[in-house]
Design an enzyme around this catalytic site. Structure first.
Site, PDB file in Angstrom:
ATOM      1  N   HIS A  64       7.828  -3.788  -0.134  1.00 38.28           N
ATOM      2  CA  HIS A  64       7.335  -2.477   0.569  1.00 38.28           C
ATOM      3  C   HIS A  64       8.365  -1.776   0.768  1.00 38.28           C
ATOM      4  CE1 HIS A  64       3.659  -4.339   3.044  1.00 38.28           C
ATOM      5  NE2 HIS A  64       3.182  -3.714   1.710  1.00 38.28           N
TER       6      HIS A  64
ATOM      7  N   HIS B 109      10.091  -8.576   0.064  1.00 34.43           N
ATOM      8  CA  HIS B 109       8.720  -8.254  -0.324  1.00 34.43           C
ATOM      9  C   HIS B 109       9.057  -6.384  -0.814  1.00 34.43           C
ATOM     10  CE1 HIS B 109       8.611  -6.794   3.818  1.00 34.43           C
ATOM     11  NE2 HIS B 109       7.278  -6.188   3.414  1.00 34.43           N
TER      12      HIS B 109
ATOM     13  N   ASP C 185      10.087   0.153   2.673  1.00 30.26           N
ATOM     14  CA  ASP C 185      11.012  -0.020   3.904  1.00 30.26           C
ATOM     15  C   ASP C 185      11.910  -1.210   3.638  1.00 30.26           C
ATOM     16  OD1 ASP C 185       8.684  -1.806   4.482  1.00 30.26           O
ATOM     17  OD2 ASP C 185       9.363  -1.516   6.773  1.00 30.26           O
ATOM     18  N   HIS C 186      11.823  -2.156   2.757  1.00 33.36           N
ATOM     19  CA  HIS C 186      12.817  -3.283   2.929  1.00 33.36           C
ATOM     20  C   HIS C 186      13.374  -3.350   1.259  1.00 33.36           C
ATOM     21  CE1 HIS C 186      11.263  -5.811   5.863  1.00 33.36           C
ATOM     22  NE2 HIS C 186      10.195  -4.724   5.954  1.00 33.36           N
TER      23      HIS C 186
ATOM     24  N   ASP D 266       8.600  -9.668   6.352  1.00 38.35           N
ATOM     25  CA  ASP D 266       7.509  -9.471   7.414  1.00 38.35           C
ATOM     26  C   ASP D 266       6.476 -10.555   7.602  1.00 38.35           C
ATOM     27  OD1 ASP D 266       8.743  -7.197   7.551  1.00 38.35           O
ATOM     28  OD2 ASP D 266       7.203  -5.704   6.713  1.00 38.35           O
TER      29      ASP D 266
ATOM     30  N   HIS E 163       2.195 -11.900   4.979  1.00 37.17           N
ATOM     31  CA  HIS E 163       1.919 -10.556   5.259  1.00 37.17           C
ATOM     32  C   HIS E 163       0.894  -9.957   4.121  1.00 37.17           C
ATOM     33  CE1 HIS E 163       3.678  -6.767   6.225  1.00 37.17           C
ATOM     34  NE2 HIS E 163       4.279  -6.560   5.166  1.00 37.17           N
TER      35      HIS E 163
HETATM   36 ZN    ZN Z   1       6.022  -5.183   4.942  1.00 33.16          ZN
END
Ligand code: ZN
Length: 306
Positions: A64, A62, A66-67, A211, A142
């Site tokens: 975000h 996804h 941090d990914h 997530d 998520h």
């Molecule tokens: Zn996330």
């Protein structure tokens, strides 16, 4: 044939002094696949001795940061390293727009093709397939559209029992035919394929679920998986917090592993508030004993079983 998962990052939201955000490498028979690409993924690959030029494809769960924040500099470096073959990127929309933006400002002379494949996060379907592997998308729960990924090894080809070769005096052509699954016909007599062959080992599988809130449906879709990675952002004590943020607790992850009848569970994507991951693993083991921590640099091997 090797089937391993190497952890490059295990923290959620932001890097810390000793933890990188989510990233992993799946290796099936020396074909390397990057799963999520948190910030710092390039250095993590180098540190773990994985040549980024060997990556066949990238799977992003996804959008975000941090990914996926580590993906864009990695693409640029691969150009500097002389990559010529296309790089396939599987990610939800609007990854296409983000890649286009980078192409316009940073990659106008990139010497290879970046091929984006949209992953529809509400659908459970095969998104990539080759000779040895199928990759399935798993819809997750998520705050933004998110897909997990199931890496399913294809059933390995048949082998012919050595003593049967001698017993029946099989020719090379007959051995090849038996390996294709055919019966052997001689002078009108049939030697059944099952009499000659065996499956060398059962096809293996790995699922990456991050997530997400706990999802019984996602667990059902990876039923029987050999190795399950499930995000475990919070301790069970933070149960209320996790629900609203689209994340899972230790017990959520363990429940998912139980429901999926997974053989082993890896937990990761830890909130930076935790210093002691062992305590989180212990909470999981109350429900699912075969729980392991996704420590950076650790490689999990999925063994062949008969
Ligand atoms: Zn996330």
């Amino acid at each position: 044939m090797a089937f391993t998962v190497t952890i490059l990052g295990n923290s959620s939201a932001k890097p810390t002094s000793n933890a990188h955000p989510s990233a992993q490498v799946v290796n099936l028979n020396e074909q390397y696949y990057l799963v999520d690409a948190g910030e710092g993924v390039q250095r993590q690959l180098i540190r773990r001795g994985i040549n980024p030029l060997r990556l066949r494809a990238v799977f992003i769960s996804h959008l975000h940061g941090d990914h996926c924040f580590g993906l864009f500099p990695l693409i640029a470096t691969l150009g500097l390293e002389g990559k010529r073959t296309p790089l396939d990127i599987y990610a939800p929309a609007p990854m296409g727009e983000i890649l286009e933006f980078h192409r316009r400002y940073f990659w106008d002379d990139l010497p290879y093709e970046v091929k984006w494949h949209e992953v529809r996060t509400t659908e459970h379907q095969i998104i990539m397939e080759n000779n040895t592997l199928e990759v399935w998308s798993i819809p997750l729960r998520h705050r933004v559209p998110t897909a997990g990924y199931l890496f399913k090894e294809k059933q390995p080809g048949l082998n012919v029992e050595k003593f049967k070769i001698e017993k029946y005096g099989l020719s090379i052509a007959e051995i090849v035919a038996a390996k294709r699954g055919e019966d052997i016909v001689r002078n009108g007599e049939i030697i059944a394929n099952e009499e000659l062959t065996y499956i060398p080992y059962k096809a293996r599988s790995y699922a990456y679920l991050s997530d997400t809130n706990y999802s019984a449906r996602a667990a059902e879709r990876v039923k029987g998986v050999d190795l399950l990675y499930h995000e475990t952002t919070y301790s069970e004590k933070e149960n209320i917090l996790s629900k609203g943020r689209g994340h899972s607790t230790t017990h959520d992850a363990a429940k998912a592993a139980l429901k999926a009848e997974a053989k082993r569970l890896i937990i990761g994507h830890f909130s930076s508030r935790y210093k002691d991951y062992e305590q989180l693993a212990e909470e999981c083991r109350d429900i699912f004993p075969e729980t392991y921590i996704a420590r950076e640099g650790e490689t999990f091997t999925i063994e062949q079983r008969g």
